[in-house]
Design a protein around this motif. Structure first.
Motif, PDB file in Angstrom:
ATOM      1  N   LEU B  84       0.834  -1.204   0.000  1.00  0.00           N
ATOM      2  CA  LEU B  84       0.000   0.000   0.000  1.00  0.00           C
ATOM      3  C   LEU B  84       0.869   1.254   0.000  1.00  0.00           C
ATOM      4  O   LEU B  84       0.627   2.204  -0.748  1.00  0.00           O
ATOM      5  N   LEU B  87       2.433   1.636  -3.437  1.00  0.00           N
ATOM      6  CA  LEU B  87       1.466   2.103  -4.436  1.00  0.00           C
ATOM      7  C   LEU B  87       1.232   3.610  -4.266  1.00  0.00           C
ATOM      8  O   LEU B  87       1.256   4.372  -5.235  1.00  0.00           O
ATOM      9  N   THR B  88       1.022   4.031  -3.017  1.00  0.00           N
ATOM     10  CA  THR B  88       0.795   5.454  -2.761  1.00  0.00           C
ATOM     11  C   THR B  88       1.999   6.271  -3.211  1.00  0.00           C
ATOM     12  O   THR B  88       1.855   7.278  -3.896  1.00  0.00           O
ATOM     13  N   ARG B  90       4.222   5.526  -5.425  1.00  0.00           N
ATOM     14  CA  ARG B  90       4.364   5.546  -6.892  1.00  0.00           C
ATOM     15  C   ARG B  90       3.396   6.532  -7.496  1.00  0.00           C
ATOM     16  O   ARG B  90       3.731   7.258  -8.422  1.00  0.00           O
ATOM     17  N   MET B  91       2.157   6.582  -6.949  1.00  0.00           N
ATOM     18  CA  MET B  91       1.192   7.516  -7.513  1.00  0.00           C
ATOM     19  C   MET B  91       1.614   8.959  -7.224  1.00  0.00           C
ATOM     20  O   MET B  91       1.204   9.878  -7.906  1.00  0.00           O
ATOM     21  N   HIS B  92       2.462   9.127  -6.201  1.00  0.00           N
ATOM     22  CA  HIS B  92       3.001  10.466  -5.922  1.00  0.00           C
ATOM     23  C   HIS B  92       4.369  10.664  -6.578  1.00  0.00           C
ATOM     24  O   HIS B  92       5.093  11.576  -6.212  1.00  0.00           O
ATOM     25  N   ARG B  93       4.724   9.748  -7.482  1.00  0.00           N
ATOM     26  CA  ARG B  93       5.959   9.863  -8.268  1.00  0.00           C
ATOM     27  C   ARG B  93       7.233   9.851  -7.437  1.00  0.00           C
ATOM     28  O   ARG B  93       8.175  10.582  -7.721  1.00  0.00           O
ATOM     29  N   ARG B  96      12.564   4.896  -6.689  1.00  0.00           N
ATOM     30  CA  ARG B  96      12.810   3.664  -5.940  1.00  0.00           C
ATOM     31  C   ARG B  96      13.452   3.925  -4.581  1.00  0.00           C
ATOM     32  O   ARG B  96      13.019   3.405  -3.554  1.00  0.00           O
TER      33      ARG B  96
END
Ligand SMILES: Nc1ncnc2c1ncn2[C@@H]1O[C@H](COP(=O)(O)OP(=O)(O)OP(=O)(O)O)[C@@H](O)[C@H]1O
Ligand SMILES: [Mg+2]
Lengths: 261, 295
Positions: B84, B87-88, B90-93, B96
């Motif tokens: 989770l 995912l959060t 990644r959606m906030h760019r 790694r």
């Protein structure tokens, strides 16, 4: 894109639908093996395989085509709940509060679903093709055409279920929409017969109009057969269905963009 | 702003300043959650407007660097705690290395490291709340919306969450908090808005809400001495042998009263403005509205 793709993949694995694909593939392998022994019984003696390839290659590809059709159907059913599932109360808040435009959110999700399920369909079909090659010694032509058309057909169905999913917000509605559209497009193939039978202009126009409007994945299935056997193809079912998918997609994005959760 | 036939928010006009903890209080159904959802662009606004750093909620850029912990959340159950957070992120760019670093930090901070590889569907309520907070902090937000963050969390966890909020504020970040735990709000919040039935009843600092400028408490050895308060000074509220509470006409009049007591040669121990709890103040603000509602 990576995030949502991984999310989609994890969801797919978590729901264990992969097993259904495995079972269907195993059944298909059994059918191939059974066919191979039946063949041997009929022939009775040694067979010249290079000669057989021309005669049986096409029927084999018809079988693979039917197999791919079933897999696409499974994929549509399995993926129909995914978008409504993202938008249930409590989860919509999570996805919608991310710094992504809604259009890009839904497009990423659809693209992820398409990639993930296409991957499944392609792998299963490839397995069957290779197994058929080894067991029967036959390598049918036109595998790429077959895969391409079925993957496009999956994309069209995903647009239908996504649209229903966003509008109705439930997995059940999404599946039912796919089913109703599927039944209608099957019936509408006979639009000329229906119009002739009804013998009334308004009905003829309606039926013909609906025929052109609805996706024609049934006829895309026939298109694969035409392509595989090397006959001249009618591309209308493909591009008219893709056109509808594009329209549905933009309508879905537009509705989603303005929907209140 | 409407939802179905209900006007969920009506004429609410608020602004939150950078670097403060702003709490929304109000009875159930007051519209606190709806307000957050409208600001985050989840629920659309039928009339009126909202902006986050000048950007309307319909523009996704208004949510860059914004964290949100929704109330009654249902995070995707197929993900693990770590999944989770990633995912959060990644959606906030986040890249790694940021993903790894932030998720490790936040799992530690919320005490969820042990459970990071467990599927969310197996989490308990408090665990979900903790991972939800971690998720909201993932983008290292400068604006954080928390809708009942301590709901279902054990006392130690609640104290932890309060600490996290204070720390985030110390970093100069802004928090908008919905909570029913008024004692909690009283300790962490700077300003408070009280909503009731979709309308704004009051906006004030916690200090203003909890102090009664006009009421003073004086502790002294009154014994049996009779104290009278002249009308031009104020009104006696309570008097015992060691304590006196007075309602002053004007805060400056406290001096007259003190002079009066000193003349009687009574030893004064303390003089202080009377504090009420945030709860009392809240109940009073809402009571007025309820009376109106029942008429
Ligand atoms: N999805 C919805 N559809 C229609 N009305 C809704 C919806 N969600 C909330 N409401 C209505 O909006 C009003 C405000 O609800 P809201 O959830 O914002 O209250 P709240 O202040 O957060 O309450 P609580 O303290 O219980 O969380 C209520 O009257 C509620 O009935
Ligand atoms: Mg609420």
């Amino acid at each position: 894109m990576r995030g949502i793709l991984i999310d989609t993949l994890v969801e797919l694995l978590d729901r264990r639908v992969v097993w259904v694909y495995a079972v269907v593939t195993v059944i298909a392998i059994f059918v191939i093996v059974a066919t191979s022994s039946a063949n041997l019984q009929i022939q009775g003696e040694e067979i010249d395989l290079s000669n057989m390839n021309d005669q049986l290659g096409n029927p084999l590809m018809m079988g693979v085509n039917a197999f791919a059709y079933v897999l696409v159907f499974l994929s549509v059913m399995a993926s129909a709940g995914s978008i409504p599932g993202m938008l249930v109360k409590g989860r919509a808040e999570y996805y919608l509060s991310q710094p992504l435009p809604r259009t890009s959110l839904i497009m990423r999700k659809l693209l992820s679903l398409w990639l993930v399920y296409s991957g499944l369909v392609v792998s299963c079909v490839a397995v069957i093709w290779v197994v058929a090659g080894i067991v029967l010694g036959l390598f049918g032509h036109g595998l790429l055409w077959l895969l391409l058309i079925h993957i496009l057909s999956l994309a069209i169905w995903l647009c239908v279920t996504a649209c229903a999913g966003v509008v109705a917000g439930s997995a059940a509605m999404s599946m039912m929409a796919a089913f109703v559209v599927w039944v209608f497009q099957r019936i509408l193939v006979f639009h000329e017969e229906i119009a002739a039978f009804a013998d009334s202009k308004p009905i003829e126009y309606t039926v013909t109009g609906l025929y052109h409007l609805f996706p024609k994945t049934g006829q895309m299935y026939d298109l694969v057969e035409t392509l595989v056997s090397g006959r001249p193809a009618d591309w209308m079912p493909l591009y008219s269905s893709l056109l509808l998918a594009t329209v549905l997609l933009s309508v879905t994005c537009r509705i989603f963009e303005h929907k209140s959760y | 702003m409407r939802k179905g036939d209900i006007v969920a928010l009506d004429g609410v006009s608020l602004s939150v300043t950078e670097g403060e903890i702003f709490a929304l209080l109000g009875p159930n159904g007051a519209g606190k959650t709806t307000l957050l959802r409208a600001v985050l662009g989840i629920t659309s606004i039928t009339s009126g407007s909202a902006t986050v750093r000048g950007i309307p909620p319909s523009d996704s850029r208004s949510r860059v660097g914004v964290g949100y912990l929704p109330e009654n959340h249902r995070f995707p159950g197929h993900l693990t705690g770590l999944g989770l957070l990633e995912l959060t992120g990644r959606m906030h760019r986040l890249d790694r290395s940021q993903l790894d670093q932030r998720s490790e930090e936040l799992l530690e901070l919320t005490g969820m490291s042990r459970w990071s590889d467990m599927k969310l569907r197996k989490y308990s309520k408090g665990m979900l709340q903790r991972i939800g907070l971690a998720q909201a902090l993932m983008p290292d937000p400068d604006l954080l919306f928390l809708d009942e963050p301590t709901d279902g969390v054990d006392p130690v966890g609640r104290a932890d969450i309060r600490q996290v909020m204070t720390r985030v504020r110390e970093e100069g970040k802004t928090i908008v908090l919905n909570s029913h735990l008024l004692s909690e709000v009283e300790t962490v919040a700077d300003r408070v808005a009280i909503l009731s039935r979709g309308r704004l009843m009051k906006v004030a600092t916690v200090e203003e809400l909890t102090s009664r400028a006009s009421q003073y408490e004086i502790e002294a050895e009154f014994g049996n001495t009779l104290i009278t308060v002249p009308d031009e000074v104020g009104k006696l509220v309570a008097l015992s042998s060691r304590r006196l509470v007075v309602e002053l006409v004007d805060p400056i009049r406290i001096n007259d009263l003190i002079d009066n007591i000193r003349m009687k040669r009574i030893a004064i121990r303390t003089v202080k403005p009377l504090k009420v709890t945030l709860e009392q103040s809240f109940l009073e603000a809402v009571a007025g509205d309820n009376e109106e509602a029942s008429q």
